[in-house]
Design an enzyme around this catalytic site. Structure first.
Site, PDB file in Angstrom:
ATOM      1  N   GLU A 134      31.452   1.504 -30.145  1.00  8.16           N
ATOM      2  CA  GLU A 134      32.580   1.359 -31.062  1.00  8.16           C
ATOM      3  C   GLU A 134      33.230   0.006 -30.819  1.00  8.16           C
ATOM      4  OE1 GLU A 134      34.599   4.011 -32.766  1.00  8.16           O
ATOM      5  OE2 GLU A 134      33.171   5.633 -32.583  1.00  8.16           O
ATOM      6  N   TYR A 135      33.506  -0.708 -31.924  1.00 11.98           N
ATOM      7  CA  TYR A 135      34.062  -2.044 -31.795  1.00 11.98           C
ATOM      8  C   TYR A 135      35.306  -2.165 -32.658  1.00 11.98           C
ATOM      9  CZ  TYR A 135      29.357  -2.743 -30.046  1.00 11.98           C
ATOM     10  OH  TYR A 135      28.190  -2.627 -29.352  1.00 11.98           O
ATOM     11  N   LYS A 136      36.320  -2.857 -32.127  1.00  9.41           N
ATOM     12  CA  LYS A 136      37.582  -3.027 -32.838  1.00  9.41           C
ATOM     13  C   LYS A 136      37.870  -4.510 -33.044  1.00  9.41           C
ATOM     14  CE  LYS A 136      39.578   1.264 -31.078  1.00  9.41           C
ATOM     15  NZ  LYS A 136      40.711   1.891 -30.381  1.00  9.41           N
ATOM     16  N   TYR A 137      38.645  -4.801 -34.096  1.00  5.73           N
ATOM     17  CA  TYR A 137      38.945  -6.174 -34.450  1.00  5.73           C
ATOM     18  C   TYR A 137      40.447  -6.316 -34.668  1.00  5.73           C
ATOM     19  CZ  TYR A 137      34.007  -5.703 -35.712  1.00  5.73           C
ATOM     20  OH  TYR A 137      32.670  -5.431 -35.699  1.00  5.73           O
TER      21      TYR A 137
END
Length: 608
Positions: free
Chosen positions: A27-30
């Protein structure tokens, strides 16, 4: 050995979440918000359809915008959207330019905005537009872009992307007015310099839409796109939706890293996440009185004095044996630091050496970053071409960030593919595949292998041949997620009930029976015994001696050996199954845990 933990537990748990969250489950967040302005040509030509049953270009544009709004409400409700009409009779904008109507300012998508767009659909929408906005022709595209730039500048929030989508079926908006055309090109260049991207969603017109007449110099081409490739004009809603989805999808880089090919050869690359598992959005805690989102803040206090502790007052510890070892935060970070972030080339291997069973997690995508190191694209392209020609993969050591353990990865070359609409289906670059370590491999316990005879194999081949179809991963949606999103959409738009989702993952039983005919029954006759009913109850096996009671468990230890273990105090060395069998043999009642079994057995032996 236990993990390093905070000397004060609450502080450690909070920091642990912050540190580990980016690497959990891919999971990746920006940071920052996406902002998008839909700029729609409202001239009369946009309201004329090519056929009786075809949608007008304006109708297609509104339906497409509405679709993006509803998807944003579900997936990215913090993003900012706006709708601007140009070529209108009435005007509504902050600088009082003529023939420009700002229907919606940049703000979060919501139910009211979607319903407002719904008023402009169909014949009723055409009449509503004519009554409320009207048609005009004397507009300046430079002024239109000026209004859009003002909408962006009026937003006080941090924005990660600024984008304008222009919907039109007019390839030469200013005709012979070269002054207006020149001003539009200049303004478009100014927007490009300030980081505002302009995308053209051109629609079908009689005689065809020629991008080279005017818009080739207006639209923004990203660094990762080919200047010579432009979408074909859209005549159907499905084509337009695909174009918008391709442009609207967030192209955010996870990280920018150095790719070291040797001691003195370094290029810069960006790491992208192309595929990610879709999950239900996390629930948001709301304040009961105002229905506003609440934020959780954690504070650490001294248990003895009750005073507030600062981050510098806390330590991290590890219990080793009976001793507690305390380290500073900087020391624990130093222990985790293996290498500087980046990709380091280890060597090359034939592509055939990468097996399907090496899969660990979804791969990432590697693409050059020319803006940071000049010449990166040329060197990257040469490496990609040679890897494709020689059919090899690049084995690298990958360190995504500081304080993160390095991974061994394989860079698998991937050539670019375009569809018939000149839309990029597969980007050109390297797939970053995570390679397993030795302890990632497990021995799978297989059941006893039963060999089929040739007749059974031939019959199954015929069945498989009948049931073959072209598989597309995007043809099967998660029904639970889709129903969840439909329910959210119904709540947001004040619908009476949500639309029921068709579960495409379920087998089409009737179609399968029609295709197979008698093949399924013939296969059953070859494999199963006569009269076999898979849905029937399994008959219980008869006991060897029907009159006897249940069999006593087999005890491997004799009474003498058991008493010897008791005298030496070594009963604890016996396994749990052995202890259970001994307790059953002596009729002792105890719990399932080992200590409970030992206690019951010791009490019995002490009495006897």
């Amino acid at each position: 050995m236990s993990e390093w933990e905070s000397y004060y537990k609450t502080e450690g748990e909070e920091e642990e979440e912050e540190e580990e969250s980016p690497d959990t489950g891919g999971e990746y967040k920006y940071s920052g918000r996406d902002s998008l302005i839909f700029l729609v040509d409202a001239s009369r030509a946009m309201f004329e359809s090519q056929g009786e049953d075809e949608l007008t270009p304006f109708d297609m544009s509104i339906q497409c915008i509405q679709s993006v709004y509803t998807s944003k409400i579900i997936s990215s409700d913090r993003d900012l959207l706006a709708v601007v009409f140009y070529g209108t009779e009435k005007d509504k904008n902050s600088v009082n330019f003529k023939n420009i109507y700002v229907l919606q300012d940049l703000d979060n998508p919501g139910a009211k905005r979607v319903l407002e767009l719904d008023q402009f659909k169909g014949q009723q929408g055409k009449k509503h537009f004519r009554d409320t906005v009207g048609h005009g022709s004397d507009y300046s595209l430079s002024e239109v872009l000026w209004v859009c730039a003002n909408l962006f500048s009026d937003v006080q929030l941090k924005m990660s992307h600024k984008r304008i989508m222009l919907f039109t079926n007019e390839d030469d908006p200013h005709g012979r007015d070269s002054a207006k055309a020149s001003r539009a090109r200049t303004k478009a260049s100014d927007l490009r310099d300030t980081g505002i991207f302009l995308d053209l969603m051109h629609l079908k017109k009689p005689g065809g839409f020629d991008v080279s007449v005017f818009y080739r110099d207006i639209i923004t081409t990203a660094e990762d796109e080919d200047l010579g490739v432009h979408f074909e004009e859209s005549s159907k809603l499905e084509d337009l939706l695909r174009k918008v989805r391709a442009k609207e999808t967030k192209k955010r880089v996870l990280s920018r890293l150095k790719f070291k090919l040797g001691e003195d050869v370094v290029l810069m690359v960006g790491i992208y996440n192309l595929v990610q598992k879709a999950n239900k959005p996390f629930p948001v805690r709301l304040y009961r009185e105002t229905n506003e989102p609440v934020k959780t803040k954690t504070r650490t206090f001294n248990v003895n004095t009750g005073s507030l502790l600062l981050p510098s007052d806390t330590k991290r510890s590890l219990t080793y044996g009976t001793r507690q070892i305390v380290l500073e935060k900087e020391e624990t970070e130093e222990l985790k630091r293996f290498d500087e972030p980046g990709l380091i080339l280890m060597g090359f291997k034939p592509t055939v050496m990468l097996k399907k069973q090496h899969y660990l997690r979804p791969s990432l995508f590697v693409y050059p970053e020319e803006s940071l190191v000049s010449g990166s694209s040329t060197l990257f392209s040469a490496l990609l071409t040679k890897c494709v020609e020689k059919k090899v993969i690049a084995v690298c050591r990958y360190t995504p960030r500081k304080n993160v353990s390095p991974y061994f990865v394989a860079l698998v070359p991937q050539e670019e593919e375009l569809d018939d609409q000149n839309i990029q289906v597969t980007p050109g670059g390297f797939q970053l595949v995570f390679l397993p370590y030795a302890d990632d491999k497990r021995k799978v316990p297989f059941t006893e292998k039963v060999t089929a005879n040739q007749e059974q194999i031939d019959k199954m081949k015929a069945i498989v041949q009948k049931l073959r179809f072209t598989y597309r991963s995007d043809s099967f949606e998660n029904p639970v997620l889709q129903q969840h999103f439909r329910n959210l959409e119904a709540l947001a738009l004040d619908m009476m009930e949500s639309e029921q989702v068709v579960d495409l993952t379920l087998p089409k039983v009737e179609a399968i029976k029609k295709r197979l005919g008698s093949l399924a029954d013939e296969f059953k006759e070859l494999v199963y015994p006569p009269g076999y009913n898979p849905e029937g109850k399994v008959a219980k096996r008869k006991q060897d001696d029907e009159g006897s009671t249940s069999k006593k468990p087999k005890v491997e230890l004799s009474e003498e050996e058991l008493k010897a273990h008791f005298r030496k105090g070594t009963l604890g060395k016996l396994t749990v199954p052995t202890l259970k069998d001994i307790c059953k043999a002596h009729g002792l009642k105890s719990g399932p845990k080992k200590q409970e079994l030992l206690d019951a057995l010791i009490r019995h032996l002490e009495k006897n």
